[in-house]
Design an enzyme around this catalytic site. Structure first.
Site, PDB file in Angstrom:
ATOM      1  N   LYS A  44       0.840  -1.195   0.000  1.00 21.33           N
ATOM      2  CA  LYS A  44       0.000   0.000   0.000  1.00 21.33           C
ATOM      3  C   LYS A  44       0.875   1.246   0.000  1.00 21.33           C
ATOM      4  CE  LYS A  44      -0.337   0.363   5.026  1.00 21.33           C
ATOM      5  NZ  LYS A  44      -1.146   0.152   6.224  1.00 21.33           N
ATOM      6  N   ALA A  92      -8.189   2.983  12.007  1.00 17.03           N
ATOM      7  CA  ALA A  92      -8.704   1.747  11.388  1.00 17.03           C
ATOM      8  C   ALA A  92      -8.817   1.859   9.869  1.00 17.03           C
ATOM      9  CB  ALA A  92     -10.067   1.349  11.976  1.00 17.03           C
TER      10      ALA A  92
END
Length: 318
Positions: free
Chosen positions: A199, A231
């Site tokens: 990512k 989160a």
């Protein structure tokens, strides 16, 4: 693994950050918490009163530096100073969650290395040893000029997930390249393969999944991280895993910071279960049917007994 130790000279005290965890540790170790008041003067300054003699004692102060971070950090430092001035023999800071750990290096010009500054403050306060759990970056141990006992939550997670009997369907997933070593440790305990989410972060608090390295099609995927804060990474990772064929997505994170609307994100995500530890106290408003809390109290208590008895700490998790 429970061990015995000499507790005659051991004193355990707590600030306001996580007294429930401190009480569980005290119960496991077999001592009573020292009667200590940690509050505020009218002007907001920290007030500490230790209501018994601790002269010549080995002090263990349990106080994770969770939210409110600066208050809990200052409480820890002032408690340590009070112990030093009360002629304690040694002072161990039991800091299950070490704040500022993500500021461990300079990524651009004119940035602080706050993790090092906090280490300096801890040493300056008179603390002689630090006991912590799953540092964001292991090299932070080198910021201290005192011993640091660095525990891992992986054995606690392994016991829990081994009992679920996932068998060969389980794959442990690192949510980024930096967490591969952590994922490999848990995978070894679970005898499972690993996968890696690649990512990039357009800006702090946001993550964008680029690709997934490894076979997760039709598998039960267990994402492992040290901290769940906003989160965002976990939820985006779960979405990508499901899109690429994962049968089920669960997650395990040591430190449940859960800032802002993190619990709401998790509740609305593809994550079926999030397993965390009690290094940070989980307030009632952050409870969720999806969140399971495991306790680090016995593991921390065993390490305290090992330190007190001058025995090896590393052997506890073999």
């Amino acid at each position: 693994m429970s061990i015995n130790g000499n507790t005659s000279n051991l004193c355990l005290m707590t600030g306001n950050a996580n007294p429930e965890l401190a009480q569980k540790i005290a119960d496991h170790v077999g001592v009573e918490l020292v009667d200590t008041f940690v509050g505020r003067f009218n002007n907001g300054e920290t007030q500490v009163m230790i209501n018994r003699s601790i002269r010549g004692k080995d002090i263990f102060i349990v106080n994770p530096t969770s939210q409110p971070v600066n208050d809990n950090l200052m409480d820890l430092l002032i408690m340590a100073d009070a112990c030093k001035r009360a002629s304690a023999h040694s002072i161990t800071a039991v800091v299950p969650y070490y704040a500022y750990a993500r500021q461990d290096r300079k990524t651009r010009g004119r940035e602080p290395i706050s993790a090092k500054l906090v280490a300096n403050l801890i040493v300056a306060a008179g603390i002689t040893r630090v006991l912590t759990v799953d540092l964001h970056a292991g090299q932070i141990q080198g910021f201290f000029d005192i011993p640091v006992d660095h525990l891992r939550a992986a054995p606690i997670f392994a016991d829990y997930f081994n009992a679920q009997n996932f068998g060969e369907d389980l794959v442990v997933v690192s949510p980024d390249l930096g967490g591969v070593t952590r994922a490999r440790k848990l995978a070894d305990y679970l005898k499972a393969p690993i996968a890696i989410i690649e990512k990039r972060r357009p800006k702090p608090g946001e993550a964008e999944v680029m690709s997934i390295i490894g076979d997760i099609n039709g598998k039960i995927t267990l994402m492992l991280d040290d901290i769940v804060d906003t989160a965002g990474s976990l939820c985006e990772g779960a979405k990508a895993l499901k899109k690429l064929g994962a049968k089920k997505v669960i997650a395990a994170c040591t430190h449940a910071v859960l800032s802002n609307n993190a619990v709401e994100k998790i509740n609305n995500s593809d994550i079926e279960q999030l397993v965390v530890t009690d290094t940070i106290a989980l307030p009632e408003e952050k409870n969720s049917p999806k969140i399971t809390v495991l306790s680090m109290a016995n593991a921390i208590g065993d390490v305290i007994l090992s330190i007190q008895s001058h025995r090896s700490v590393s052997l506890l998790f073999k």
